[in-house]
Scaffold this motif. Structure first.
Motif, PDB file in Angstrom:
ATOM      1  N   THR A 170       0.861  -1.178   0.000  1.00 23.80           N
ATOM      2  CA  THR A 170       0.000   0.000   0.000  1.00 23.80           C
ATOM      3  C   THR A 170       0.896   1.226   0.000  1.00 23.80           C
ATOM      4  O   THR A 170       1.764   1.354   0.852  1.00 23.80           O
ATOM      5  N   LYS A 171       0.676   2.116  -0.959  1.00 17.32           N
ATOM      6  CA  LYS A 171       1.546   3.285  -1.117  1.00 17.32           C
ATOM      7  C   LYS A 171       0.839   4.552  -0.664  1.00 17.32           C
ATOM      8  O   LYS A 171      -0.373   4.684  -0.787  1.00 17.32           O
ATOM      9  N   GLU A 172       1.632   5.498  -0.176  1.00 21.49           N
ATOM     10  CA  GLU A 172       1.107   6.827   0.136  1.00 21.49           C
ATOM     11  C   GLU A 172       1.666   7.798  -0.876  1.00 21.49           C
ATOM     12  O   GLU A 172       2.857   7.802  -1.155  1.00 21.49           O
ATOM     13  N   SER A 173       0.791   8.603  -1.438  1.00 19.16           N
ATOM     14  CA  SER A 173       1.232   9.583  -2.419  1.00 19.16           C
ATOM     15  C   SER A 173       0.790  10.974  -2.006  1.00 19.16           C
ATOM     16  O   SER A 173       1.595  11.784  -1.607  1.00 19.16           O
TER      17      SER A 173
ATOM     18  N   GLY B 268      -0.393  -2.332 -17.709  1.00 20.89           N
ATOM     19  CA  GLY B 268      -1.201  -1.422 -16.906  1.00 20.89           C
ATOM     20  C   GLY B 268      -0.459  -0.769 -15.762  1.00 20.89           C
ATOM     21  O   GLY B 268      -1.079  -0.214 -14.871  1.00 20.89           O
ATOM     22  N   PHE B 269       0.856  -0.825 -15.778  1.00 23.43           N
ATOM     23  CA  PHE B 269       1.640  -0.213 -14.708  1.00 23.43           C
ATOM     24  C   PHE B 269       2.855   0.466 -15.310  1.00 23.43           C
ATOM     25  O   PHE B 269       3.282   0.134 -16.400  1.00 23.43           O
ATOM     26  N   GLN B 270       3.386   1.410 -14.612  1.00 23.59           N
ATOM     27  CA  GLN B 270       4.641   2.058 -15.019  1.00 23.59           C
ATOM     28  C   GLN B 270       5.583   2.017 -13.816  1.00 23.59           C
ATOM     29  O   GLN B 270       6.239   1.029 -13.602  1.00 23.59           O
ATOM     30  N   CYS B 271       5.582   3.065 -13.017  1.00 25.67           N
ATOM     31  CA  CYS B 271       6.509   3.116 -11.884  1.00 25.67           C
ATOM     32  C   CYS B 271       6.070   2.218 -10.733  1.00 25.67           C
ATOM     33  O   CYS B 271       6.879   1.835  -9.907  1.00 25.67           O
ATOM     34  N   GLY B 272       4.783   1.914 -10.654  1.00 28.89           N
ATOM     35  CA  GLY B 272       4.270   1.014  -9.632  1.00 28.89           C
ATOM     36  C   GLY B 272       3.695   1.685  -8.401  1.00 28.89           C
ATOM     37  O   GLY B 272       3.088   1.012  -7.571  1.00 28.89           O
ATOM     38  N   ILE B 273       3.837   2.984  -8.248  1.00 33.56           N
ATOM     39  CA  ILE B 273       3.313   3.655  -7.053  1.00 33.56           C
ATOM     40  C   ILE B 273       1.795   3.529  -6.983  1.00 33.56           C
ATOM     41  O   ILE B 273       1.233   3.203  -5.948  1.00 33.56           O
TER      42      ILE B 273
END
Length: 153
Positions: A36-39, A96-101
């Motif tokens: 789980t990421k925080e942006s 469907g993803f790039q950097c993954g964040i």
């Protein structure tokens, strides 16, 4: 401090947490579930999306105590052993993803959609995913990935 009991990724757990502890802090720092990421930190980007009783929420806004007695699903909990969830497979196969964040939040939001509507139209996918931002792509591959997982390719 308060003791909470919840089902996390299918496993019952109990932990003591501060009343003011955010769910994202509880997951990432206390339980070491760093998928789980925080942006943004204010609940508008969707990167921190987890499922609470099957519904997508921003874990950067929810208190951990709010999960007491409930089921929380994170990106770590959707695969079955070594077998990726169909959404994870589709995101890999269709780019469907790039950097993954944002990817974990995108996948969990999409899972909630497919759980509610197994065969959404592209317009329904686009509408549902509006709360999940990606700073790397034009969203075409994300939508394509979700449509593929739904069998709407």
């Amino acid at each position: 401090m308060r003791t909470i009991k919840l089902t996390l990724n299918g496993t019952p757990i109990g932990r003591e947490v501060e009343d003011s502890r955010l769910l994202i802090e509880f997951l990432r720092e206390d339980l070491k579930l760093t998928g789980t990421k925080e942006s943004c930190g204010v609940g508008v980007c969707g990167a921190c999306t987890v499922l609470l009783d099957g519904k997508p929420i921003s874990s950067c806004l929810a208190l951990a105590v709010h999960a007491d007695g409930r089921a929380v699903t994170t990106i770590e909990g959707i695969a079955e052993g070594d077998r990726l969830h169909p959404l994870q497979e589709a995101f890999l196969a269709h780019g469907g993803f790039q950097c993954g964040i944002c990817t974990p939040g995108q996948i969990l939001a999409a899972k909630a959609l497919l759980d509610a509507n197994a065969h959404p139209t592209r317009a329904e996918i686009q509408h549902w995913m509006m709360g999940n931002l990606c700073r790397c792509t034009g969203y075409y591959k994300i939508i394509e990935s979700i449509a593929a997982a739904a069998g709407a390719e």
